[in-house]
Design an enzyme around this catalytic site. Structure first.
Site, short mmCIF file in Angstrom:
data_model
loop_
_atom_site.label_atom_id
_atom_site.label_comp_id
_atom_site.label_asym_id
_atom_site.label_seq_id
_atom_site.Cartn_x
_atom_site.Cartn_y
_atom_site.Cartn_z
N ASP A 9 -33.40 15.02 23.52
CA ASP A 9 -33.55 13.71 24.14
C ASP A 9 -33.17 12.66 23.08
O ASP A 9 -33.19 12.95 21.87
CB ASP A 9 -35.02 13.58 24.56
CG ASP A 9 -35.38 12.18 24.96
OD1 ASP A 9 -34.86 11.71 25.97
OD2 ASP A 9 -36.18 11.55 24.24
N ASP A 11 -33.94 8.59 23.13
CA ASP A 11 -34.94 7.56 22.83
C ASP A 11 -36.30 8.17 22.52
O ASP A 11 -36.86 8.90 23.34
CB ASP A 11 -35.11 6.62 24.03
CG ASP A 11 -33.84 5.85 24.34
OD1 ASP A 11 -33.49 4.96 23.56
OD2 ASP A 11 -33.19 6.17 25.35
N ASP A 175 -39.63 13.81 23.88
CA ASP A 175 -40.87 13.12 23.53
C ASP A 175 -41.73 12.83 24.75
O ASP A 175 -42.77 12.20 24.63
CB ASP A 175 -40.57 11.78 22.83
CG ASP A 175 -39.87 10.80 23.77
OD1 ASP A 175 -39.12 11.25 24.66
OD2 ASP A 175 -40.08 9.59 23.61
O1 LIG Z 1 -33.37 5.06 27.94
C1 LIG Z 1 -34.38 5.54 28.51
O2 LIG Z 1 -35.13 4.89 29.24
C2 LIG Z 1 -34.73 6.99 28.31
O3 LIG Z 1 -33.89 7.71 27.49
P1 LIG Z 1 -34.31 9.17 26.97
O4 LIG Z 1 -34.09 10.10 28.13
O5 LIG Z 1 -33.37 9.41 25.83
O6 LIG Z 1 -35.76 9.11 26.55
#
Ligand SMILES: O=C(O)COP(=O)(O)O
Length: 236
Positions: A9, A11, A175
């Site tokens: 992932d 963020d 996360d």
């Molecule tokens: O940009 C977002 O809201 C989520 O992104 P992610 O899937 O990398 O946590």
């Protein structure tokens, strides 16, 4: 067990992007006369893409100030968010400690690595480039690349199709509860890190298969498992 593909992932897992996402959201609201909102609250809305975060933030503002409904219209706000996040994406984003080392080590040991994020693809690639991570990944899937987003397993299956991996030799690292559900739905191992966003809830409550204290720890486990299985990468 031999691992061939690990997806990460973005963020809150590979990169801390919370500040620049909150900044883009607040710059957008400012254009509509809305006072700055608490960045910690905005961080709690991260997980399903920047546009989804903005819709949740707008819903929060309108609940407290319904008189703004005439000016705070989704189409207008989202268009301005695109402009502001287009400007802030990658400006202050910081990879978590050991991120590059972990990716490099995994690849040196014959494991393919990909980014699987719900962040819109154009923003994801911008953040990855500005953090020096784009060249360290074998593939990137942003949230609007396919019709389905996480927790739908389609993105993970797509990565495995492109990179030629099997689900029982894959793990997805994230996360959030969404990441754990994605891995489970895809049939891959669900690995987690505790420093991300997950709407403020401890990741342990989502029952991942493992929780790691650092990204290099993930590389160590994979390499040790592959070594124990007797797998050595072809020398090039
Ligand atoms: O940009 C977002 O809201 C989520 O992104 P992610 O899937 O990398 O946590």
């Amino acid at each position: 067990m031999r691992y061939s593909v690990i997806t990460f992932d973005l963020d809150g897992t590979m990169v801390d992007t919370a500040d620049e996402i909150a900044e883009a959201a607040n710059r957008t609201l400012a254009e509509f006369g809305v006072p700055r909102q608490d960045p910690a609250m905005i961080t709690g809305f991260i997980g399903h893409g920047a546009r989804h975060m903005m819709m949740r933030l707008m819903a929060h503002v309108l609940l407290e100030q319904p008189e703004r409904a005439d000016t705070l219209r989704p189409d207008a706000v989202l268009a301005r968010l695109d402009a502001h996040y287009g400007a802030t994406a990658g400006l202050t984003a910081k990879p978590y400690p050991g991120c590059r080392d972990a990716l490099r080590t995994l690849r040196e040991h014959g494991v393919r690595v990909a980014c699987l994020t719900n962040k819109e693809h154009r923003y994801a690639t911008k953040v990855l480039r500005s953090c020096g991570l784009a060249d360290m990944l074998d593939y990137v899937v942003g949230g609007d690349l396919l019709p389905q987003k996480k927790p739908d397993p389609a993105g993970l299956h797509h990565v495995l199709g492109v990179l030629g991996g099997q689900t029982h030799r894959a793990a997805h690292v994230g996360d959030s509860r969404t990441d754990v559900e994605t891995a489970r739905a895809a049939g891959a191992e669900a690995w987690a890190v505790p420093w991300g966003y997950n709407s403020g809830e401890p990741i342990q409550l989502a029952h991942p298969d493992r929780v790691f204290n650092s990204l290099p720890e993930i590389a160590e486990l994979v390499i040790e498992a592959n070594r124990a299985w007797g797998y050595a990468p072809a020398l090039s």
